[in-house]
Structure formats: structure tokens, C-alpha cells
Design an enzyme around this catalytic site. Structure first.
Site, short mmCIF file in Angstrom:
data_model
loop_
_atom_site.label_atom_id
_atom_site.label_comp_id
_atom_site.label_asym_id
_atom_site.label_seq_id
_atom_site.Cartn_x
_atom_site.Cartn_y
_atom_site.Cartn_z
N HIS D 95 0.86 -1.19 0.00
CA HIS D 95 0.00 0.00 0.00
C HIS D 95 0.89 1.23 0.00
CE1 HIS D 95 -3.01 2.95 0.77
NE2 HIS D 95 -2.64 3.19 2.01
N HIS D 97 0.89 5.80 -1.08
CA HIS D 97 0.17 6.99 -1.53
C HIS D 97 0.89 7.59 -2.72
CE1 HIS D 97 -2.65 7.95 2.05
NE2 HIS D 97 -2.34 6.68 2.07
N ASP D 120 0.62 -5.63 -20.23
CA ASP D 120 1.62 -6.66 -19.91
C ASP D 120 1.47 -7.13 -18.46
OD1 ASP D 120 3.09 -7.17 -22.21
OD2 ASP D 120 4.46 -5.50 -21.90
N HIS D 171 -8.73 7.52 -1.54
CA HIS D 171 -7.62 7.09 -0.72
C HIS D 171 -6.38 6.83 -1.59
CE1 HIS D 171 -6.35 4.29 2.83
NE2 HIS D 171 -5.35 4.94 2.33
N TYR D 229 7.93 -14.41 -22.72
CA TYR D 229 8.80 -13.27 -22.39
C TYR D 229 9.82 -13.71 -21.34
CZ TYR D 229 10.16 -8.59 -20.83
OH TYR D 229 10.87 -7.47 -20.50
#
Lengths: 233, 233, 233, 233
Positions: D95, D97, D120, D171, D229
Site C-alpha cells: 500500500h 500513496h 503486460d 484514498h 517473455y
């Protein structure tokens, strides 16, 4: 020296401004106040950051008279002095011309509270104080700048520690806090909130502010007696 | 060598351009003039910044003839020469393709004075000089670029030290000053004022320029006999 | 080893991509070709830049068959191969997902020539090649990507060394040059021209391309027999 | 110590956030889970990145109870816990910001899939989960944040490893992956996809998402049994 520890703290806080990308050249200043002694320490005017030291900070009284120091204080000192007088809880003040905050000042708009990054630090929109009148500009300009900020907070009924920053129309941001360290923190958040708000409006031009419940939640989880963010002190 | 101190100063000023993020590759040049000797020192053309030295600066006379140096001078030399001839107070000139300034040049608009960051350095809008005609482009292109700038300042009645920079339509910025050091400073401010103006219009598309009283106040607090910013010299 | 000098050059060119801020993670690759030997050297697929070395570049023939090397070549190799086959003057190719160029590819628009920074390197707008059809996507995807670029240049009658770059719709930029070094240079200019064009349209949404005379002037002062920028070789 | 290797991995992943420019101050956290032992390691709350160590990571059980550690865990722990419970394939969660992702969260819009850089890694648009209700905000806020994400994925029928990230309205972003390393990778891509999408819409306000065939192609060339890939493991 009168307040060696205050000088040291103010010096360090000033040096943080370029580290956080908030200043070009000498365009920024931090001060802090020792309320008991009635002394303010502030950056000297127009001196390059790499030449700053605790020793060349300028110490003044609460009327802005130099008490100790050979250099001129920042030309913004009278603004700091007004704010210290009007906001007794404030212990440190930052002024910069950081790009994103200046853009909102120049645009003449409050920075709306669009999300929790803003709400964690500022309890609601960050106000844009009105432009100075011609008389104020031609009078004691820097002092009047402080008065305009104080007028704006009084008019809106804002708690200066809950909304610890402002932009002044056509000019730029001022941020403050209980000490110079939190003032610098708030100046960084102000700049980031300004950037995020600009991007947000570009993505959704009709976006609204967050609901009051979210403002309450985020501000109060970091501030006040029920705060639960971080470590217990 | 004829002007070792001028070479040294011009070398140092050129090296500041990449430090301030104003250039990619070799896209920028600084010159300075020794008015008494009638000699200009300028960056050589297309040489990488890390290979510059005081010794490989090119020294020319006021007609742009090489007086000392083995390399070709910057291809923009004829623009510098025209400006030195027309603006006798100017001691140093900078040309870059810095991103934000180029954007205003490409957009073909003056950079409006939206705030005090701009007003502290530039006394009013930074003009966008007109596009060159086909004849001018196919003629002595770099010389004509200088003439278009001079024409723009004459037409508007601008003092080149009060508005010490310009963008040329479709091309990019030129900035100058009493010496090469202030020219670099002005180029940095021009770029930052350009960035702030772009952001400001994104936030408020109908924003107006600052009032004349604020332009006067900020320019004159840093310039002229009543300046009070910085330390007494 | 077959082509140690080619490996070295391709290694160095790949390492320039992160230095110029053109790649995140492993999202970019450079190749170069030795036309006499019919050999291509290219970055291995999905290997971090800090683990690259001249030795782990992959060497293939002009059909993309591995001739020397233990690792898989970049998955974009078939695009490079098509371009080398169709554009015999091309000696080096760069593919990245650099942010500004990708934005134009995603927007599906040519990058207009708004100024001399663009015109010094690219002779006119940088095309956005059409999106691949479902059949092309589900077929030999990377090879078809090359074919779409070639089709675009043929359709528009473009000289691949005069307009040494393209964006592919929904995907991103390819740039090339007479060697891998000029290909990297062109990729950097493509990214900067893309950024400047985005800013330019934000400042003036109705801006037009530069006049043809300016395109001619700037391209030809750096390219061809009458070039006068830089030092005589 | 119970899970020294998990602590080490989580510590390293947390340290990558500032390196990738995703966090200011302490605004971000990474956790990982040891599914066999039922233990989660997560960053402590409000501790500066330079003071982090494997030893001060906080270890909790799957109900968020501290099992080992002297510090408070990140205040976002209850969100992580909800996601680990609902998404059994997920081994690590991030998480932040980060600016661009927050802007889309604040704007309240899904990040559209405009190109292959996005495709991708993320199989379709990155959802913006709905705003929390006043009851949810005033209840177990961080836990409810997790529930809102889970609700969004259930409602849309999304596979959390195919779309390994989300923004929460007002948020900011959460990203995850099979382990903490891929979670950080996905957080970086989310931020870059957000930036590219913002630029793309500025250049072409009426742009559409890429066709489904391209989403399939790019996602499946990097994921699943036919991936081609990178290097064979």
C-alpha cells in the site's frame, strides 16, 4: 550565544527544504520561536543554502528587531512575526516558492481536500488568502502579508494547527506547526496535496471534495487524544 | 591567452546549465563579453559538456570572427552578437532548449506574470518574439533570430535588463543579464516561471495577471537603489 | 566470439537507456547490425540492466536465429529484424516504453512538429503507425509490428533516416539510426519532442505545426552536405 | 525468531518503495505471508525507512494479533489481513500513496487499459473501488477498506492475480502478487500505467481502451503456460 539550540534546529530545518525539493536558489526560509525567551531564529536573507550554518542564523525579538547576528534576516521576517503573534500555539514557520503550491496561489483557489493524503495532515481545504490591496502592497508589505493570512483564518474560523498552512494569492505557500520540524513536514504535504489535486482535476474535472466523515476520520487518527497512527510516545 | 578570466567564467556558466536541468546533450550555450576589449567568449558548437574546459571556449570579436580557438563557436553565436550590439548593458547571454520555456515558444504565447516568483526577476510578461519569415529563415538565420528579438523589445518599449529574457516563436528561450552569472540565473527563473504559468492555467483557465502594484513592488525590492532583499553589498 | 566489438557497442547502448530515464525494469532494448557479416546483436529478454554485459548480448542472423548466446533474445527481436530488412541504411534500433512517447502511441496521434528541437532531428511529424488487426495480433505479433511500421513509412513516402522513429498505436516508440548510438540519441529526442508537444497543446490547444521552411532549415543545418552544426569531422 | 527469512524479505521489499519513488516520509507499507505457518510480517507504523531493519518488522497471525515484535504494526494491517483471507493465492501486499495512483483514486475512476505497458501486467482496467460509507468509515475503517476491495473484485468477477491492484476511492492504491516482490513490481507498474493514462487523455480526450485481442496477447505472453517473455526458469 543566546539560543544555540534554537539556531541549530532552525539551521537543520532550513537545510531540509532543498532536500525535499521545495526551493530553488534562496527562495525559502524557516524560522522557529523560543516562546519563553521571546526570541525567533530565522534564515538570513539571500544567502545560499550551502553557506548556511547554525552560527549565521539571525536571532530577533518578537518585534523583528535583530538581537544577535551580523546578517539581514529573511525579508519575510515580518510575516513570520505576525503569525507568531496571532497564533500562540505555533512554534515554527516555513515559507517557500514550491512549484505546485505556488500554482494554486497564482490560480487563486483553495486546494480542495480530495483524499486521505491531504486529510491525514490538513483538516479540510487549504485556503488561498486574498490578494493584498494596492495600499497593503505599498505599505509594510511583508507585515500585511501576515495580516491577510490571519484575517483569512479568522474569517473562516479555522484552527491554525488543524489547517497548518495557506497559500497567499499571487504569491505562494506558508506552512507552520508546533515546531519547525512539523512546519517543514506540513510544507512538504502541502506541496504534495497541491500536486495530487491538480492531477485529480485533470482526470475528473467535476470531482467533489471527500465527505466530512472521511476528513474527521483521517485527521483524528493522526491528531488528538484518540490518535492511533505510529508508535505510542 | 587573451582573456583567460573570461574563458573561465564562461566555462563555469556553461557547466551550470546541465546542473540546473536546462539542457540535454549539447543543446545550450552561454557567452559573455569583455566590453573593453571587444571580445566574446562562447561555448564551442556540438561539444559535450563533460569535454568542455576554459581552454576550448571560443573567443571572437564583436562581428563574430574567431580571434582565438580551434573549434567552431556555437552556431547561435550570430544571435548573441546581435544582442550584444543592440543591448549595451548586457554582459552575458544564455540560450537553451529547456522544456517548459520551449513549450511557451512553441505555443506562441507570452508567459504571463501570474505571481511574485516571476515578478521578482522579470518585470512583466516574458515576450514571445514573432516567428521568422521564410526570407529570414533562408537568409542569415541565426542573425535574423537576434534581430527579431531586438525588434520585439523595441516595439514593446521594453528595457532588456528589466525583462532579461524572451522566447522565440517555434524555437526556445534566450536569457541574459549584466554578466553570464545573472544570465544563467534568469534562464533558470524563466524556466520555473514557465512551468508555474502552465500549472496555473490548468488549475484556473481564466486567471488574470497580477496587478501592476505587485509587479512594481517585487521587481523593485530586488532591483534598483531601494532594493532591500539580500545582504548589503 | 564472432563480433566482440558489436557486442560491446550494443551493451553500452543498452546501458544508456536507464541513464536517459527511458526505461523501468527491463522495458527496453537496443540492437545493432553488422551488415557485412549479416549478424545482429541484441539485449537478452527480461534480464535486469545491472546484469547485462557484452558477453550476454545475443547474436542472431538476419532471420532472427540465434548464432551465439545462451539466453533468449529480446522478445521484440522479430520487429528489429523486419526493420533491418526493410531499411538497409539503418544500423541500430531502440525500443522502449518511455512515458511521453507511449502516451502519444496510446492516444493514437502523430507527434506534430511544433518547434526546432523536434525539427533538428526529425524531419516532420513523428508518425503513429496504425493498430494491429486481431489477425496480426494473434499471428506473429512482433514481426507484424515491424511490418506495420514499414507499411506506414511506405504509405507516407517517408525516408527512414529523415524520420528515424515512430510510435506504434497502443504500444510505444521505436527509434533507429545509422548506428546504435544515433538510435539512442533519436529515442531521447523522440521522448523530449513528445513531452514538449504535450505541454505546447496544453498552453495553446489550437497551435499549428511550424512552417515548412523552418523544418527544412533545422533538419538540413544538422544533416546532409550543407550541415554546419558542430565541428567538422 | 519465528520467521527470519520472511522478515528479511519484507524488510527488503519495504526498502524498495522509496527507491522506486513511491513513498514520501512513512506513507507506504509492504507485508508478506507465510501461508503454512499462518504468519504475516509487515512494516511497523510510522517508522522512517532509514530506521527499518528485518528485526523491527512486526509479525502477526491471520487475525492481525501481534505474535512477535515490540512496535505497532502498520495501521493498514487490517486491510492486508482481509485481502490475505479473501485472496488465498496472494503472498504479498503493498500500500502506498504514490502520486499518480492517488490521483485516479481521488478522481474516482478506473484506470483504463490504454496500451501494452498496462496490458503486460494488468489484465484490463485497474478498478477504483467505491468510497466507504459513513458507517464503514466510523466502524473498523481499515478492515472495511479491505472488504470494499474484495466486494469490488467479487462484483466484477475479477481474478486477483490477473488484476493484481486497485485504487480505493478518495484514498489510494493497493497492489499485491504471489509474493512481496511481485507486489512491489505491480505497484510500480500501477503508478506508471496511471501516469501514462493521464497523459494519454490529455493528448486525446476521446481515446478508447485497447481491443480485447491486445489485452489477451500481452497478458498471456508474460503469464500462464504459454508465456514466452524473459528466460525459461
Amino acid at each position: 550565544m543566546l539560543v544555540p539550540e534554537l539556531r541549530e534546529r532552525v539551521y537543520k530545518a532550513n537545510m531540509e527544504l532543498p532536500e525535499h525539493g521545495l526551493v530553488k536558489f534562496t527562495w525559502g526560509n524557516v524560522s522557529a520561536i523560543d516562546r519563553e525567551k521571546g526570541l525567533i531564529a530565522i534564515k538570513p536573507s539571500g544567502v545560499a543554502y550551502e553557506k548556511l550554518s547554525p552560527e549565521n542564523m539571525v536571532v530577533t525579538d518578537l518585534d523583528g528587531n535583530i538581537v544577535e547576528g551580523d546578517l539581514n534576516p529573511s525579508s519575510d521576517l515580518p510575516t513570520h512575526v505576525e503569525l507568531y503573534k496571532a497564533f500562540p500555539e505555533v512554534g515554527g514557520i516555513v515559507h517557500t516558492h514550491s512549484t505546485e503550491s505556488v500554482a494554486w496561489a497564482q490560480a487563486g483557489r483553495d486546494i480542495p481536500c480530495y483524499g486521505t493524503t491531504h486529510a491525514d495532515t490538513f483538516y479540510g481545504a487549504i485556503p488561498c488568502a486574498r490578494a493584498l490591496t494596492t495600499e497593503e502592497i505599498n505599505g509594510e508589505y511583508e507585515k500585511e502579508t501576515g495580516k491577510v493570512i490571519i484575517e483569512e483564518f479568522a474569517k473562516r474560523g479555522l484552527d491554525p494547527l488543524a489547517v497548518a498552512g495557506v497559500t497567499v494569492r499571487n504569491h505562494g505557500p506558508f506552512a507552520w506547526g508546533k515546531d519547525e520540524k512539523s512546519a517543514v513536514y506540513n510544507a512538504v504535504v502541502l506541496e504534495e496535496a497541491a500536486r495530487m489535486a491538480r492531477y485529480t482535476e485533470a482526470i475528473n474535472p467535476t470531482v467533489a471534495e471527500v465527505p466530512q466523515a472521511l476528513k474527521d476520520k483521517h485527521y483524528l487518527r493522526k491528531h488528538g487524544k484518540n490518535a492511533y497512527y505510529g508508535q505510542k510516545k
